[in-house]
Design an enzyme around this catalytic site. Structure first.
Site, PDB file in Angstrom:
ATOM      1  N   GLY A 263      -7.909   6.007   0.940  1.00  0.00           N
ATOM      2  CA  GLY A 263      -9.119   6.804   1.141  1.00  0.00           C
ATOM      3  C   GLY A 263      -8.879   8.118   1.853  1.00  0.00           C
ATOM      4  O   GLY A 263      -8.115   8.957   1.396  1.00  0.00           O
TER       5      GLY A 263
ATOM      6  N   LYS B  19      -1.429   1.003  -4.828  1.00  0.00           N
ATOM      7  CA  LYS B  19      -1.289   1.964  -3.723  1.00  0.00           C
ATOM      8  C   LYS B  19       0.080   1.831  -3.056  1.00  0.00           C
ATOM      9  O   LYS B  19       0.699   2.825  -2.676  1.00  0.00           O
ATOM     10  CB  LYS B  19      -2.408   1.740  -2.710  1.00  0.00           C
ATOM     11  CG  LYS B  19      -3.778   2.098  -3.279  1.00  0.00           C
ATOM     12  CD  LYS B  19      -4.884   1.556  -2.400  1.00  0.00           C
ATOM     13  CE  LYS B  19      -6.248   1.939  -2.937  1.00  0.00           C
ATOM     14  NZ  LYS B  19      -7.331   1.228  -2.246  1.00  0.00           N
TER      15      LYS B  19
END
Ligand SMILES: NC(=O)c1ccc[n+]([C@@H]2O[C@H](COP(=O)([O-])OP(=O)(O)OC[C@H]3O[C@@H](n4cnc5c(N)ncnc54)[C@H](OP(=O)(O)O)[C@@H]3O)[C@@H](O)[C@H]2O)c1
Length: 409
Positions: free
Chosen positions: A121, A192
């Site tokens: 994020g 990720k």
């Protein structure tokens, strides 16, 4: 006096992030102009219903890809790069599966490909690994990189809720999607971690090189017992250098209180980087959200306007190591009769697996042994579990969850 040319942004996708990005561009246009000398404007928007990619590309200086998924995002990004346009994307699946192809295209065209929002994020971990630690010999990058699962585990620990109840609550609050599969089974975190490992170790890593487990099997009583042992449960992504290569994994894991990641709760993410010369650095922040992700995308856009980007070349070809050493929490439902603990200790001892702590709970049909096992090779632990499964004192399949043994003071 001639005005500087505006920077024309071609926006692919106007959903949660794309919509927030378009608003943020309008809101921060003055600030972007002050920082870079060029005023941003949205030159065209592509959705499933509207827009034509070729026409948008033609009139754009920068492409921002916020469609998600691999196709058509991959083709659009490749075409943009090959057409000499820098690209910003928040698309972890695309990078984790096709990163090398995209990095090569960017390098060949001499344009930037930025993707800060694809990992953790708002936390600027991509920038920090690539730029601040660009020549640091990173030993380990690990952390909580999926906000949905962190919210679910926090909720289960706080309220005693079942996995299903906590997931329903996450969906109610918008922290989990209608189809949460990729979040809860660890695939999102694995993508990720593939990206972070690629950057940290300068070696090609794709999703195939990441072994991952999710949180679907976690039971409320695991969390209750863990509390007694002073542990909290997180879904961790861990990428680390090993003697003969690297390992990249995602798994639920207990942490002792005092660990920097233990207090990271709810939909927050946190990433730690370790290297001899930096000791350790921890960063935390919101793991997702429309405006939060859009702000990371805008940050990348400003970076593109400001100058050169890292070249994304790999420097090594490191093998992926899969059999690594871990500590475990082990939950055994056993018969309530004398000598059971000794019998289990014997099996573990035979496999050279040693016990750090053990608590016994319940009685009769509800007798449970909850242990923390010292670090040992995972293959050896698996053999010990297989041997325990063969004992007639066992009343249910054993449940094991990894533990980070390190205790911080
Ligand atoms: N949401 C988050 O908090 C978050 C956080 C970090 C990263 N990301 C990443 O950001 C990206 C966008 O996520 P999002 O949540 O904004 O997704 P979203 O709300 O589903 O929006 C996707 C957008 O892409 C458009 N689109 C989908 N398929 C298309 C196609 N074949 N051709 C053209 N346009 C297409 C959709 O068009 P329509 O409007 O016509 O449906 C929509 O405007 C993804 O890569 C995601 O992983 C999201």
């Amino acid at each position: 006096m001639s005005m500087p040319e505006p920077v024309r942004i071609g926006l692919l996708g106007r959903g949660t992030v794309g919509g927030a990005f378009a608003e943020l561009v309008a809101e921060r246009a003055d600030a972007v102009e002050a920082a870079t000398g060029r005023r941003p404007e949205i030159a065209g928007v592509l959705t499933r219903e509207d827009g034509d990619f070729a026409a948008i590309l033609e009139r754009s200086d920068v492409i921002v890809e916020l469609i998600g998924g691999t196709e058509p995002a991959r083709s659009y990004v490749l075409e943009a790069l090959r057409g000499g346009r820098p690209v910003v994307t928040a698309n972890k699946q695309l990078l984790a599966q096709h990163g090398e192809e995209l990095f090569d295209a960017a390098r060949e065209a001499g344009v930037q490909l930025r993707f800060e929002a694809a990992v953790a994020g708002v936390i600027p971990i991509v920038r920090v690994i690539q730029e601040s630690f660009g020549v640091t010999r990173i030993a380990k990058v690990f952390g909580i990189v999926n906000g949905t699962t962190n919210f679910i585990l926090t909720e289960m620990a706080a309220s005693g809720a079942s996995y299903e109840e906590a997931l329903a609550r996450a969906q109610e609050l918008g922290y989990a999607e209608a189809d949460p599969t990729d979040d809860v089974n660890g695939a999102d975190a694995a993508a990720k971690m593939a990206i972070l490992a690629r950057l940290a170790f300068h070696t090609p890593v794709t999703m195939d090189g990441v072994s991952y487990e999710g949180i679907e099997q976690v039971q409320p009583d695991d969390l209750a017992y863990a509390k007694e042992l002073g542990l909290s449960l997180k879904l961790l992504g861990v990428a680390e250098r090993r003697e003969k290569g690297i390992s990249v994994r995602v798994f639920p894991c207990f942490l002792y209180g005092g660990h920097p990641l233990a207090p990271v709760e709810g939909p927050f993410n946190a990433v730690m980087v370790e290297a001899p010369e930096i000791t350790e650095v921890t960063m935390s922040g919101p793991g997702a959200g429309g405006v939060q992700t859009a702000s990371a995308v805008l940050g990348d856009t400003v970076s593109i306007l400001s100058g050169d980007a890292p070249v994304h070349e790999t420097r090594e070809q490191l093998p992926i190591v899969t059999d690594v050493a871990s500590s475990f929490y082990l939950h055994l439902a056993v018969a309530d009769r004398p000598g059971v603990l000794a019998q289990i200790a014997q099996v573990l001892g035979d496999k050279e697996v040693s016990v750090k702590s053990v608590v016994q709970r319940g009685a009769g049909d509800d007798t449970r042994l909850v242990m923390v096992i010292h670090e040992c090779l995972e293959s050896r632990f698996a053999e010990a579990i297989e041997a325990i499964e063969g004992l007639d004192v066992l009343r249910a399949p054993p449940r094991a969850i990894r533990v980070i043994e390190e205790e911080f003071v």
